[in-house]
Design a protein around this motif. Structure first.
Motif, short mmCIF file in Angstrom:
data_model
loop_
_atom_site.label_atom_id
_atom_site.label_comp_id
_atom_site.label_asym_id
_atom_site.label_seq_id
_atom_site.Cartn_x
_atom_site.Cartn_y
_atom_site.Cartn_z
N ASP A 211 26.43 106.00 103.87
CA ASP A 211 26.90 105.95 105.24
C ASP A 211 28.34 106.46 105.33
OD1 ASP A 211 26.86 105.57 107.99
OD2 ASP A 211 27.48 103.46 107.84
N ASP A 212 28.55 107.66 104.80
CA ASP A 212 29.89 108.26 104.84
C ASP A 212 29.83 109.70 105.31
OD1 ASP A 212 28.88 109.69 102.65
OD2 ASP A 212 30.54 109.19 101.32
N TRP A 213 31.01 110.22 105.65
CA TRP A 213 31.17 111.61 106.03
C TRP A 213 32.01 112.29 104.97
CZ3 TRP A 213 28.58 113.97 109.84
CH2 TRP A 213 27.97 113.15 110.80
N SER A 214 31.55 113.43 104.47
CA SER A 214 32.27 114.12 103.40
C SER A 214 32.01 115.62 103.50
CB SER A 214 31.82 113.60 102.04
OG SER A 214 30.46 113.93 101.79
N HIS A 215 32.63 116.34 102.56
CA HIS A 215 32.35 117.76 102.41
C HIS A 215 31.09 117.89 101.55
CE1 HIS A 215 36.26 118.68 104.06
NE2 HIS A 215 36.83 117.87 103.19
N PRO A 216 30.31 118.94 101.74
CA PRO A 216 29.13 119.12 100.89
C PRO A 216 29.52 119.29 99.43
CG PRO A 216 29.47 121.04 102.31
CD PRO A 216 30.46 120.01 102.72
N LYS A 217 28.86 118.53 98.57
CA LYS A 217 29.16 118.58 97.14
C LYS A 217 28.02 117.94 96.37
CE LYS A 217 31.68 114.20 97.06
NZ LYS A 217 31.42 113.84 98.44
N GLY A 218 28.01 118.18 95.06
CA GLY A 218 27.00 117.55 94.21
C GLY A 218 27.22 117.87 92.75
N ARG A 219 26.45 117.22 91.92
CA ARG A 219 26.55 117.37 90.47
C ARG A 219 26.11 118.75 89.99
NH1 ARG A 219 24.43 111.98 87.41
NH2 ARG A 219 25.85 110.53 88.43
N LEU A 220 26.75 119.19 88.93
CA LEU A 220 26.35 120.42 88.26
C LEU A 220 25.06 120.18 87.50
CD1 LEU A 220 29.42 121.02 88.76
CD2 LEU A 220 29.37 122.28 86.63
#
Length: 151
Positions: free
Chosen positions: A49-58
């Motif tokens: 339930d948060d707002w962030s920049h798109p990102k993820g694990r390699l």
């Protein structure tokens, strides 16, 4: 840094729980179709339930920039053209160190569709985006992007 081999703390003598989780993402931006002003894309992750920049694990053996662009497309539906590298974030997540490498990236085309990780996106002017972001470290990335566009 583009691969695990370039991280000295991920060598064979490092315990797996001490190795940083490597992730990558982008501060995704575009020019508003209405007035041409700068807009930043934020993603809402229902799991946190948060707002962030798109990102993820390699993924295994994936280059950092490739991971950042893949994550942008998976989470937002948009393809992007990468620009300047931004400051990496370092923090602890689930008891492990995490390092997220970021780039400024211009959205080139795409359409958002809700998925398992992201149920909503917003395109917002920088100040509004900054206020919407959950984590202070993400707000700093907006400031960094704005500083780049005024240099």
């Amino acid at each position: 840094m583009t691969s695990a081999e370039e991280h000295p703390d991920t060598g064979p003598g490092t315990r797996p729980d001490e190795r940083p989780v490597l992730a990558a993402g982008c501060v995704l931006w575009r020019r508003s179709p209405v007035d041409g002003g700068l807009e930043i894309c934020l993603v809402h992750r229902p799991k946190y339930d948060d707002w962030s920049h798109p990102k993820g694990r390699l993924k295994r053996d994936e280059e950092t920039l490739a991971a950042a662009l893949r994550e942008v497309e998976e989470e937002t539906g948009y393809e992007a053209t990468p620009g300047t590298p931004l400051t990496a974030s370092h923090y602890e997540a689930n008891g492990r160190p995490k390092q997220v490498s970021y780039w400024a990236a211009e959205a080139t085309s795409g359409v958002f569709a809700p998925n398992d990780e992201v149920d909503r996106i917003l395109w917002l002017p920088p100040e509004t985006a900054r206020d919407q972001l959950t984590q202070a470290r993400d707000k700093d990335l907006v400031d960094e992007l704005l500083a780049l566009s005024t240099e």
